[in-house]
Scaffold this motif. Structure first.
Motif, PDB file in Angstrom:
ATOM      1  N   THR A  41       0.831  -1.204   0.000  1.00 52.26           N
ATOM      2  CA  THR A  41       0.000   0.000   0.000  1.00 52.26           C
ATOM      3  C   THR A  41       0.863   1.251   0.000  1.00 52.26           C
ATOM      4  OG1 THR A  41      -1.743  -1.174   1.210  1.00 52.26           O
ATOM      5  CG2 THR A  41      -1.822   1.231   1.226  1.00 52.26           C
ATOM      6  N   ILE A  42       1.885   1.271   0.840  1.00 53.49           N
ATOM      7  CA  ILE A  42       2.785   2.431   0.907  1.00 53.49           C
ATOM      8  C   ILE A  42       3.501   2.627  -0.422  1.00 53.49           C
ATOM      9  CG2 ILE A  42       4.883   3.330   1.997  1.00 53.49           C
ATOM     10  CD1 ILE A  42       3.935   2.004   4.605  1.00 53.49           C
ATOM     11  N   ASP A  43       3.976   1.537  -1.010  1.00 50.88           N
ATOM     12  CA  ASP A  43       4.685   1.631  -2.299  1.00 50.88           C
ATOM     13  C   ASP A  43       3.763   2.143  -3.401  1.00 50.88           C
ATOM     14  OD1 ASP A  43       7.025   0.732  -1.155  1.00 50.88           O
ATOM     15  OD2 ASP A  43       6.747  -1.354  -1.789  1.00 50.88           O
ATOM     16  N   LEU A  44       2.509   1.716  -3.367  1.00 53.80           N
ATOM     17  CA  LEU A  44       1.559   2.094  -4.415  1.00 53.80           C
ATOM     18  C   LEU A  44       1.277   3.598  -4.384  1.00 53.80           C
ATOM     19  CD1 LEU A  44      -0.085   0.683  -6.655  1.00 53.80           C
ATOM     20  CD2 LEU A  44      -1.979   0.525  -5.023  1.00 53.80           C
ATOM     21  N   LEU A  59      -9.151  -1.809  -3.851  1.00 60.49           N
ATOM     22  CA  LEU A  59      -8.606  -2.930  -3.082  1.00 60.49           C
ATOM     23  C   LEU A  59      -7.918  -3.922  -4.007  1.00 60.49           C
ATOM     24  CD1 LEU A  59     -11.066  -4.032  -0.238  1.00 60.49           C
ATOM     25  CD2 LEU A  59      -8.742  -3.147  -0.020  1.00 60.49           C
ATOM     26  N   GLY A  60      -8.479  -4.109  -5.198  1.00 59.34           N
ATOM     27  CA  GLY A  60      -7.873  -5.027  -6.155  1.00 59.34           C
ATOM     28  C   GLY A  60      -6.485  -4.573  -6.573  1.00 59.34           C
ATOM     29  N   GLN A  61      -6.301  -3.270  -6.788  1.00 64.12           N
ATOM     30  CA  GLN A  61      -4.994  -2.740  -7.160  1.00 64.12           C
ATOM     31  C   GLN A  61      -4.003  -2.853  -6.004  1.00 64.12           C
ATOM     32  OE1 GLN A  61      -6.676   1.049  -8.408  1.00 64.12           O
ATOM     33  NE2 GLN A  61      -5.881   0.729 -10.491  1.00 64.12           N
ATOM     34  N   ILE A  62      -4.485  -2.612  -4.794  1.00 59.40           N
ATOM     35  CA  ILE A  62      -3.622  -2.773  -3.622  1.00 59.40           C
ATOM     36  C   ILE A  62      -3.212  -4.237  -3.479  1.00 59.40           C
ATOM     37  CG2 ILE A  62      -3.534  -2.629  -1.106  1.00 59.40           C
ATOM     38  CD1 ILE A  62      -5.432  -0.219  -1.293  1.00 59.40           C
ATOM     39  N   ALA A  63      -4.158  -5.135  -3.681  1.00 58.24           N
ATOM     40  CA  ALA A  63      -3.867  -6.566  -3.583  1.00 58.24           C
ATOM     41  C   ALA A  63      -2.837  -6.985  -4.621  1.00 58.24           C
ATOM     42  CB  ALA A  63      -5.157  -7.366  -3.758  1.00 58.24           C
ATOM     43  N   GLU A  64      -2.978  -6.475  -5.840  1.00 57.24           N
ATOM     44  CA  GLU A  64      -2.032  -6.823  -6.903  1.00 57.24           C
ATOM     45  C   GLU A  64      -0.630  -6.338  -6.557  1.00 57.24           C
ATOM     46  OE1 GLU A  64      -1.429  -6.142 -11.741  1.00 57.24           O
ATOM     47  OE2 GLU A  64      -3.187  -5.343 -10.696  1.00 57.24           O
ATOM     48  N   GLU A  65      -0.528  -5.119  -6.027  1.00 53.85           N
ATOM     49  CA  GLU A  65       0.784  -4.582  -5.633  1.00 53.85           C
ATOM     50  C   GLU A  65       1.408  -5.409  -4.514  1.00 53.85           C
ATOM     51  OE1 GLU A  65       4.072  -2.029  -5.628  1.00 53.85           O
ATOM     52  OE2 GLU A  65       2.406  -2.121  -7.051  1.00 53.85           O
ATOM     53  N   ALA A  66       0.558  -5.906  -3.597  1.00 50.05           N
ATOM     54  CA  ALA A  66       1.057  -6.685  -2.459  1.00 50.05           C
ATOM     55  C   ALA A  66       1.281  -8.149  -2.808  1.00 50.05           C
ATOM     56  CB  ALA A  66       0.073  -6.591  -1.291  1.00 50.05           C
ATOM     57  N   GLY A  67       0.821  -8.578  -3.981  1.00 45.00           N
ATOM     58  CA  GLY A  67       0.999  -9.963  -4.382  1.00 45.00           C
ATOM     59  C   GLY A  67       0.068 -10.925  -3.673  1.00 45.00           C
ATOM     60  N   VAL A  68      -1.136 -10.438  -3.321  1.00 44.31           N
ATOM     61  CA  VAL A  68      -2.120 -11.292  -2.658  1.00 44.31           C
ATOM     62  C   VAL A  68      -3.465 -11.111  -3.352  1.00 44.31           C
ATOM     63  CG1 VAL A  68      -0.929 -11.133  -0.430  1.00 44.31           C
ATOM     64  CG2 VAL A  68      -2.770  -9.517  -0.973  1.00 44.31           C
ATOM     65  N   GLY A  69      -4.453 -11.895  -2.934  1.00 46.88           N
ATOM     66  CA  GLY A  69      -5.797 -11.748  -3.460  1.00 46.88           C
ATOM     67  C   GLY A  69      -6.584 -10.719  -2.666  1.00 46.88           C
ATOM     68  N   ALA A  75      -9.473 -11.057  -1.407  1.00 45.19           N
ATOM     69  CA  ALA A  75     -10.071 -11.721  -0.246  1.00 45.19           C
ATOM     70  C   ALA A  75      -9.099 -11.776   0.922  1.00 45.19           C
ATOM     71  CB  ALA A  75     -10.522 -13.129  -0.622  1.00 45.19           C
ATOM     72  N   THR A  76      -7.808 -11.893   0.618  1.00 47.31           N
ATOM     73  CA  THR A  76      -6.797 -11.931   1.680  1.00 47.31           C
ATOM     74  C   THR A  76      -6.749 -10.598   2.429  1.00 47.31           C
ATOM     75  OG1 THR A  76      -5.458 -13.518   0.445  1.00 47.31           O
ATOM     76  CG2 THR A  76      -4.340 -12.272   2.172  1.00 47.31           C
ATOM     77  N   ILE A  77      -6.876  -9.498   1.685  1.00 48.36           N
ATOM     78  CA  ILE A  77      -6.899  -8.187   2.333  1.00 48.36           C
ATOM     79  C   ILE A  77      -8.130  -8.060   3.227  1.00 48.36           C
ATOM     80  CG2 ILE A  77      -7.101  -5.702   1.950  1.00 48.36           C
ATOM     81  CD1 ILE A  77      -5.392  -5.932  -0.465  1.00 48.36           C
ATOM     82  N   VAL A  78      -9.261  -8.478   2.718  1.00 45.73           N
ATOM     83  CA  VAL A  78     -10.494  -8.405   3.499  1.00 45.73           C
ATOM     84  C   VAL A  78     -10.389  -9.258   4.756  1.00 45.73           C
ATOM     85  CG1 VAL A  78     -12.965  -8.903   3.500  1.00 45.73           C
ATOM     86  CG2 VAL A  78     -11.899  -7.881   1.478  1.00 45.73           C
ATOM     87  N   ASN A  79      -9.815 -10.454   4.625  1.00 49.91           N
ATOM     88  CA  ASN A  79      -9.671 -11.342   5.774  1.00 49.91           C
ATOM     89  C   ASN A  79      -8.741 -10.763   6.837  1.00 49.91           C
ATOM     90  OD1 ASN A  79     -11.371 -13.274   4.699  1.00 49.91           O
ATOM     91  ND2 ASN A  79      -9.704 -14.425   3.721  1.00 49.91           N
ATOM     92  N   ASN A  80      -7.735 -10.004   6.399  1.00 46.26           N
ATOM     93  CA  ASN A  80      -6.742  -9.470   7.341  1.00 46.26           C
ATOM     94  C   ASN A  80      -7.099  -8.092   7.889  1.00 46.26           C
ATOM     95  OD1 ASN A  80      -3.950 -11.086   7.578  1.00 46.26           O
ATOM     96  ND2 ASN A  80      -4.874 -11.510   5.575  1.00 46.26           N
ATOM     97  N   PHE A  81      -7.810  -7.279   7.111  1.00 45.85           N
ATOM     98  CA  PHE A  81      -8.100  -5.912   7.540  1.00 45.85           C
ATOM     99  C   PHE A  81      -9.589  -5.581   7.582  1.00 45.85           C
ATOM    100  CE2 PHE A  81      -3.736  -5.730   6.040  1.00 45.85           C
ATOM    101  CZ  PHE A  81      -3.120  -4.969   7.020  1.00 45.85           C
ATOM    102  N   GLY A  82     -10.374  -6.297   6.843  1.00 50.89           N
ATOM    103  CA  GLY A  82     -11.809  -6.050   6.857  1.00 50.89           C
ATOM    104  C   GLY A  82     -12.259  -5.042   5.817  1.00 50.89           C
ATOM    105  N   THR A  83     -11.678  -3.853   5.826  1.00 48.68           N
ATOM    106  CA  THR A  83     -12.106  -2.795   4.919  1.00 48.68           C
ATOM    107  C   THR A  83     -10.904  -2.095   4.307  1.00 48.68           C
ATOM    108  OG1 THR A  83     -12.119  -1.069   6.613  1.00 48.68           O
ATOM    109  CG2 THR A  83     -14.145  -2.355   6.362  1.00 48.68           C
TER     110      THR A  83
END
Length: 245
Positions: free
Chosen positions: A28-31, A42-52, A54-62
């Motif tokens: 997120t910081i790099d993006l 969220l999809g763009q953040i997930a792509e930058e982090a190399g995760v799906g 759903a993984t972001i939602v599971n770890n942070f919620g929003t």
């Protein structure tokens, strides 16, 4: 599964989760890095982090919680030395007014260096809530509180809601609501632009805070203090940037 097996597996799962969260925050910081404007899904953040996603939602919620956590990470070098020093009793600023100005200027400068992330985080906050129940700026408030516990800010009862200011004679001068002023600072940063000088934001925010906490402080004194403090904080930022190169 017996207890001997569950222990290592649980620790491994916690380590994996911690690393996943770290990857998401760093991504997120790099993006948003060096961006003055713009936002990402969220999809763009997930792509930058190399995760799906759903993984972001599971770890942070929003999305807001992702951006808030990343923003707090950027502010940590300013805030954590204060909170750590307050906890172990070593935080004792010589001049509370100088320290307040230094703190607000440093926060404003860091937020404006990461303007896109700051604005996106606050926008996500408003998109998610309208009743103020979510956390916005509490990390900044956490660092502000110890400053207002130092001279010349002398707290009385009810510090959870406000800092009550008393004169040397013991008469009450007023009350300083640090949560309100943190909110006001965030709104100033939100409505500002990348071209705004952090010193102007800091001077405005500090003038509002000092007017509430120490109404006898001459505004000209604030203007006289700021250039000296600004030079020191700018030097600290420059040294950090040189270390990161």
């Amino acid at each position: 599964m017996d207890e001997e097996e569950s222990g290592p597996r649980q620790r491994a799962a916690e380590t994996k989760r911690r690393r996943t969260r770290e990857s998401i925050v760093n991504g997120t910081i790099d993006l948003f890095k060096d961006q003055e404007h713009g936002d990402y899904t969220l999809g763009q953040i997930a792509e930058e982090a190399g995760v799906g996603t759903a993984t972001i939602v599971n770890n942070f919620g929003t999305k807001y919680e992702v951006l808030r956590t990343a923003h707090d990470r950027l502010l940590a070098p300013i805030i954590e030395p204060i909170t750590a020093g307050a906890e172990n009793g070593t935080y004792k600023p010589k001049d509370g007014v100088d320290e307040l100005i230094r703190y607000i200027y440093a926060i404003a400068k860091m937020c404006q260096q990461h303007q896109a992330l700051t604005v996106a985080m606050i926008r996500a906050y408003f998109e998610q809530t309208s009743d103020g129940t979510l956390d916005l700026g509490s990390f900044i408030t956490k660092g502000l509180h110890p400053i207002l516990m130092a001279p010349p800010f002398i707290p009385g009862e009810g510090v959870d809601a406000a800092i009550h200011i008393f004169s040397q004679a013991g008469t009450r001068r007023g009350a300083f609501n640090h949560r309100y002023h943190t909110w006001a600072l965030m709104m100033t940063l939100y409505h500002g632009t990348a071209n705004d000088e952090p010193s102007r934001v800091a001077e405005f925010a500090c003038s509002q805070m000092l007017a509430a906490a120490l109404p006898e402080v001459d505004p000209r004194d604030l203007s006289a203090r700021l250039p000296r403090i600004k030079e020191k904080v700018d030097g600290w930022f420059e040294r950090r940037e040189n270390q990161e190169i």
